[in-house]
Every structure is written in structure tokens, then in C-alpha cells.
Design an enzyme around this catalytic site. Structure first.
Site, PDB file in Angstrom:
ATOM      1  N   CYS A  97       0.817  -1.216   0.000  1.00  0.00           N
ATOM      2  CA  CYS A  97       0.000   0.000   0.000  1.00  0.00           C
ATOM      3  C   CYS A  97       0.857   1.275   0.000  1.00  0.00           C
ATOM      4  O   CYS A  97       1.646   1.490   0.916  1.00  0.00           O
ATOM      5  CB  CYS A  97      -0.918   0.005   1.220  1.00  0.00           C
ATOM      6  SG  CYS A  97      -1.834   1.547   1.388  1.00  0.00           S
TER       7      CYS A  97
ATOM      8  N   LYS B 116     -10.778  -8.113   5.448  1.00  0.00           N
ATOM      9  CA  LYS B 116     -10.417  -7.391   6.677  1.00  0.00           C
ATOM     10  C   LYS B 116     -11.005  -8.036   7.931  1.00  0.00           C
ATOM     11  O   LYS B 116     -12.171  -8.450   7.925  1.00  0.00           O
ATOM     12  CB  LYS B 116     -10.915  -5.947   6.590  1.00  0.00           C
ATOM     13  CG  LYS B 116     -10.258  -5.145   5.479  1.00  0.00           C
ATOM     14  CD  LYS B 116     -10.957  -3.809   5.266  1.00  0.00           C
ATOM     15  CE  LYS B 116     -10.423  -3.135   4.015  1.00  0.00           C
ATOM     16  NZ  LYS B 116     -11.133  -1.905   3.680  1.00  0.00           N
TER      17      LYS B 116
ATOM     18  N   VAL C 119      -5.613   1.366   5.849  1.00  0.00           N
ATOM     19  CA  VAL C 119      -4.290   1.585   6.444  1.00  0.00           C
ATOM     20  C   VAL C 119      -3.701   2.848   5.806  1.00  0.00           C
ATOM     21  O   VAL C 119      -4.109   3.216   4.703  1.00  0.00           O
ATOM     22  CB  VAL C 119      -3.355   0.367   6.204  1.00  0.00           C
ATOM     23  CG1 VAL C 119      -3.884  -0.851   6.922  1.00  0.00           C
ATOM     24  CG2 VAL C 119      -3.147   0.071   4.730  1.00  0.00           C
TER      25      VAL C 119
ATOM     26  N   GLU D 212      -5.394   7.999   8.619  1.00  0.00           N
ATOM     27  CA  GLU D 212      -5.252   8.889   7.452  1.00  0.00           C
ATOM     28  C   GLU D 212      -3.767   9.220   7.282  1.00  0.00           C
ATOM     29  O   GLU D 212      -3.151   9.813   8.161  1.00  0.00           O
ATOM     30  CB  GLU D 212      -6.076  10.184   7.572  1.00  0.00           C
ATOM     31  CG  GLU D 212      -7.567  10.000   7.420  1.00  0.00           C
ATOM     32  CD  GLU D 212      -7.971   9.415   6.080  1.00  0.00           C
ATOM     33  OE1 GLU D 212      -7.623   9.969   5.023  1.00  0.00           O
ATOM     34  OE2 GLU D 212      -8.639   8.366   6.089  1.00  0.00           O
ATOM     35  N   SER D 213      -3.196   8.857   6.129  1.00  0.00           N
ATOM     36  CA  SER D 213      -1.731   8.900   5.993  1.00  0.00           C
ATOM     37  C   SER D 213      -1.081  10.272   6.272  1.00  0.00           C
ATOM     38  O   SER D 213      -0.100  10.328   7.006  1.00  0.00           O
ATOM     39  CB  SER D 213      -1.274   8.318   4.653  1.00  0.00           C
ATOM     40  OG  SER D 213      -1.754   9.062   3.574  1.00  0.00           O
TER      41      SER D 213
END
Length: 242
Positions: free
Chosen positions: A32, A59, A72, A85-86
Site C-alpha cells: 500500500c 479485513k 491503512v 489517514e496517511s
């Protein structure tokens, strides 16, 4: 069970126990690009962490308690605090942990990086759309032209600044935030998008020398094989190659 290359946890798996003191946990997935952002920052800052991979095609129910969106990256602290939230996870890591700050100290420069990240967030869905269109034998010329045009803005910024990185002479938060998609241009069949961007090419070469980038890179062929499985909704995709 933990580690960048550990097998993923899927439906029916037991939820992991509490996070040990002195460590931060990252819920991730090996391929990812959004989770890679957090992995890059964790390594760049030398933060003691453990990684738990999640099977995004199957999941576990308990994962929605960690992030209601079921995505993720997610960070979990030893106090049970959850951050997702990246861009938010990366900013949290930069602020909460000592060591080199990746965000600029100047408020205007910080704002500039966030605005550029907004611009970049418009590119990522088009990249995926392009790949799917090519796979399905559709005409993707317009999508490719849009990607080239949008990447042109990032070339322009490096030209204007006359620096190797977006943060100047050293890697900053924005460099790490956009890197995962540049790393994947080859498997997404978009490498030639950079043929007229010498500054971006130089930036990519410099980024490849960074220890955090080296440690989180995925072989392009492996990513390509993973994508085929992912697009078939295969529950095996996330553990491909293990």
C-alpha cells in the site's frame, strides 16, 4: 506476527494485544503506497515500532475498531491512542517524536507543502484509473496526458527552487509523501511520463539513495504481480510473495 514482511491478518484472526511501552504500532499492508508513507517516516526518524499487516481484501472485524474507514495506515500507541489517514499519521510522528523534523519550521513553507500535497492527491486516483484502463484495453491517452500535465507542476517547483528535494537540500515530509507513487510509475506503466522532466528524474535518483526509501522499496515486477491479484479481489494479494 509483526514486521514489514509479516503475513497479514484477515477475517477471523484474533485482535493483537496492547502495544508494548516504548513502541508505536503501525497497521499496514506491504504494497500500500499510503501505508508506505508512514513506514518511510518511521524509518527516517528512527522510531521504535512494530508493523502488523492487514489483509485489505479480507479485513478482520476488529480492524474497524482501529479505523472506522477500514483503511491503512493506522498508528496505535501504548496508551491505546489511534491515529489514521496517511498525512495525519505522518505529521503526528513528526511532531510526537524527537529527531530531525521533516516538516519545515516556517509556517508558510509548511502551508506550501500541504497545498502541494493537495495537488498531488488529485494525481493518485488518475494513476490507478489509467492502469485499469490500459489493462482493459481502453484508450487511456487523455488520462496519461492529464498525469503528465499534473506532474509538470512538480517539475516546475523544483526548477523554480533550484533544489534537489522539495524541502531544499535535504528530504522533507513532502518528498516522502509523494515518493510511493513515483516508485510505482514503472509497474503502473507510466515511467515515460517523466521523459521531459529532468528535475524530477534527478529527484528520483537522489531519493533512491535515501536509507528509508531503500528499506521500504518493492520490486516493480512483484508489485505488478500483486496488482493483478488485487484487481481480481484475490484474498491472496496482500501476502503475495511470502
Amino acid at each position: 506476527m509483526s514486521g514489514d514482511h509479516s503475513r497479514s491478518l484477515g477475517k477471523g484472526s484474533a485482535a493483537p494485544g496492547p502495544v508494548p511501552e516504548g513502541v508505536i504500532r503501525l497497521y499496514s499492508m506491504r504494497f500500500c503506497p499510503f501505508a508506505q508513507r508512514a513506514r518511510l517516516v518511521l524509518r527516517a526518524k528512527g522510531i521504535s515500532h512494530e508493523v502488523i499487516n492487514i489483509n485489505l481484501k479480507n479485513k478482520p472485524d476488529w480492524f474497524f475498531e482501529k479505523n472506522p474507514f477500514g483503511l491503512v495506515p493506522v498508528l496505535e500507541t501504548s496508551k491505546g491512542q489511534l491515529i489514521y489517514e496517511s498525512p495525519i499519521t505522518c505529521e503526528y510522528l513528526d511532531e510526537a517524536f524527537p529527531g530531525k523534523k521533516l516538516m519545515p519550521s516556517d509556517p508558510y513553507e509548511r502551508a506550501v507543502q500541504k497545498m502541494l500535497l493537495e495537488h498531488f492527491s488529485k494525481i493518485t486516483p488518475i494513476v490507478f484509473k489509467y492502469f485499469v484502463a490500459v489493462r482493459d484495453g481502453q484508450d487511456a491517452t487523455a488520462l496519461k496526458a492529464e498525469i503528465v500535465e499534473k506532474l509538470g507542476k512538480f517539475e516546475e517547483i523544483l526548477s523554480k527552487r533550484n533544489t534537489v528535494f522539495y524541502g531544499g537540500d535535504s528530504i522533507s515530509m513532502l518528498d516522502y509523501m509523494i515518493w510511493p507513487w513515483f516508485e510505482r510509475l514503472e509497474p503502473f506503466q507510466l515511467k515515460d511520463c517523466l521523459s521531459h522532466t529532468p528535475k524530477l528524474q534527478r529527484w528520483m535518483e537522489a531519493m533512491k539513495e535515501d536509507p528509508a526509501v531503500k528499506a521500504t522499496m518493492t520490486d516493480p515486477q512483484m508489485f505488478k504481480d500483486y496488482l493483478q491479484l488485487y484487481l481480481k479481489n484475490s484474498p491472496e494479494a496482500c501476502d503475495y510473495g511470502l
